[in-house]
Design an enzyme around this catalytic site. Structure first.
Site, PDB file in Angstrom:
ATOM      1  N   GLU A 294       0.880  -1.175   0.000  1.00  0.00           N
ATOM      2  CA  GLU A 294       0.000   0.000   0.000  1.00  0.00           C
ATOM      3  C   GLU A 294       0.910   1.215   0.000  1.00  0.00           C
ATOM      4  O   GLU A 294       1.809   1.326   0.825  1.00  0.00           O
ATOM      5  CB  GLU A 294      -0.918  -0.022   1.223  1.00  0.00           C
ATOM      6  N   CYS A 328      -2.244   8.059   4.658  1.00  0.00           N
ATOM      7  CA  CYS A 328      -2.430   7.725   3.244  1.00  0.00           C
ATOM      8  C   CYS A 328      -3.856   8.035   2.799  1.00  0.00           C
ATOM      9  O   CYS A 328      -4.106   8.265   1.620  1.00  0.00           O
ATOM     10  CB  CYS A 328      -2.138   6.246   3.012  1.00  0.00           C
TER      11      CYS A 328
END
Length: 542
Positions: A294, A328
């Site tokens: 990720e 994020c």
């Protein structure tokens, strides 16, 4: 022997730490204790604490003068030792019964939720500059949820078994979920303690052994994670924590023939480099490494003119500025309709005036510090760019100061250019950029949102009009792996919103779900025939 079942997990309750509460008193006591002490963090290789001659100072991001301690920086010999320790520990670990492995992580969850809760929160506040709410939902609740839900998902995986003949019998089909052959390399980021805890332990739960490299800026809390895992009974060598140079890691780990997988959260560029290295060395590996990653996002809030102004303004404020935008999933771009933008802006200005910034030990501070100097300098470059730009206006914020700590004011930018630099590039700080569109261009602007960013991690639509929600959900189908309707696009909860995105945001293997855990297995199908045939002839041969 027994067909054991693990407890059905429930999400760990979030304590509120209100003034006068017992948990607030316990936390303040833990903060006071940690502030008075400095620790030396060793590497942990094969269960042994390893020190070196090179010591790296650890300081609080919000106070350069507050030394938390030092960690030991390793080199090639420590990396090689960690690989060997992981491989040596593998036979015993993968042959340990699954319920015994599960018990270790269930105990670790209870240690975090119980006796270590306040110390762990305090360490996260000091080491990451998180306010108490951000520390509580991350270091305690989410990591506890990862441990408890992962063992439950592992059980579900083991329960996934093939069909057997209903009649005719004599055949027993089954699937064994083996660990990968080799070791797994876990690389974790600075921003979430829970990710630092989950990335090495998820593969370990499935019988793999791990070499773990935490982000250099948060080795402080990584040390606490290792201590808790050891107390929970994790055998030596199952997870080996190294704090080594990136060049040594790339040369020795990524090219090692026994590399079985990579569990990564971090920058897109670093992930690209790792994947490229694996590709270049693909013929050298004993098996094809599993790559799970990720890497970031340029997350959006899209607003329809039927949206609630108060709900939208609150979601943008929280989504953009909690933990200084260092998530994020943080809101980094907003598409707002002209008809209600001024009302949203007015409320956000009020929020900005009310928010306090400073040391997280002062529990009245909503905003704290940026993690380190490189991040600080990267973010202020974008702010200075906006200040000089003819295509943008800073509505509030734009100030910064690193004299005491790495502080940047929450900053709201409005641009007339839908392809403006700040609306396209990942900033990873408390800066959100708004593009105001004409209400009649709703469908057109949805497509603009879909095609502007290479990332596809999180995003949200705010609207009361259901047709508008349906249209946004359709157009933005691939624009976000975690999509929210009338909610901020941050704060995914394990077991409720498994987390991960596509496109340049990663492999979308959904941390906190069965989908992630199954990636750390190499299934073996077993067919047993109790009455094998004794004649080669089939009936058609007569």
């Amino acid at each position: 022997m027994g067909n054991f079942r693990v407890p059905v997990p429930e999400n760990e309750p979030v304590l509120n730490y209100a003034p006068g509460s017992a948990e607030r008193a316990h936390l303040e006591q833990a903060l006071s204790m940690l502030k008075k002490s400095q620790i030396e963090v060793p590497m942990v290789i094969g269960g042994k604490e390893v020190t070196t001659s090179e010591k790296v100072k650890m300081t609080a991001p919000h106070d350069h003068n507050h030394v938390l301690g030092h960690y030991n920086k390793g080199g090639k010999s420590e990396v090689e030792a960690a690989i060997k320790a992981a491989l040596d520990a593998k036979p015993a670990w993968e042959n340990m019964p699954a319920e015994e492995r599960a018990a270790i992580f269930l105990k670790a969850a209870d240690l975090i939720a119980g006796p270590y809760r306040y110390e762990f929160n305090a360490a996260s506040m000091l080491g990451h500059s998180k306010n108490i709410f951000q520390a509580e939902i991350d270091a305690v609740c989410e990591l506890v949820d990862f441990f408890r839900f992962n063992v439950y998902y592992a059980e579900e995986i083991y329960d996934m078994q093939p069909e057997n003949p209903a009649s005719g019998g004599a055949i027993w089909n089954r699937i064994e979920y083996r660990p990968l052959e080799g070791f797994v390399f876990a690389v974790t980021p600075f921003n979430f303690v829970s990710i630092a805890g989950n990335l090495p332990t998820a593969p370990a739960l499935m019988g793999n052994t791990v070499v773990w490299k935490p982000a250099s800026s948060v080795v402080y809390t990584a040390h606490f994670i290792m201590q808790i895992l050891k107390e929970a009974g994790l055998p030596d060598g199952v997870i080996n924590m190294i704090t080594a140079r990136g060049s040594d890691v790339g040369e020795l780990i990524l090219k090692n023939e026994n590399l079985a997988g990579i569990h990564f959260t971090g920058s897109t560029d670093t992930f690209h480099t790792m994947w490229r290295t694996v590709g270049e060395n693909i013929k050298n590996y004993k098996s094809y490494p599993r790559i799970v990653g990720e890497t970031g996002g340029k997350d959006f809030v899209f607003v329809h003119n039927s949206a609630s102004v108060k709900q939208t303004a609150t979601a943008i404020t929280r989504g953009s500025f909690e933990y200084q935008g260092q998530k994020c999933s943080a809101v980094s771009r907003v598409y707002a309709p002209r008809s209600i933008w001024n009302e949203i802006k007015k409320l956000m200005i009020e929020h900005a005036k009310d928010m306090k910034m400073g040391d997280p030990s002062d529990l009245s501070n909503f905003i704290n510090a940026i993690i380190d100097k490189p991040a600080f300098e990267s973010i202020i470059e974008y702010i200075e760019y906006a200040k000089k730009s003819k295509d943008a206006e800073i509505i509030f914020g734009g100030g910064y100061d690193d004299s005491k700590g790495f502080f940047i004011e929450p900053t709201l930018v409005v641009t007339t250019d839908p392809h403006y630099k700040l609306i396209e590039e990942e900033i990873f700080g408390p800066v959100v950029t708004v593009y105001v569109y004409d209400d009649s261009d709703y469908e057109k602007t949805l497509e603009l949102c879909n095609t502007t960013s290479p990332y596809a991690l999180t995003g949200a639509i705010f609207a009361v009009d259901r047709d508008a929600v349906v249209e946004a959900t359709r157009v933005l189908r691939h624009a976000a792996g975690n999509f929210y309707i009338n909610d901020k696009p941050t704060g995914a909860v394990v077991g409720q919103q498994p987390f991960g995105g596509g496109r340049a945001s990663g492999t979308n293997d959904k941390a906190g779900s069965l989908l992630n855990l199954i990636r750390w297995t190499s299934p073996r199908t077993i067919k047993e025939n109790f009455l094998p045939p004794e004649d080669y002839k089939y009936p058609f041969l007569g």
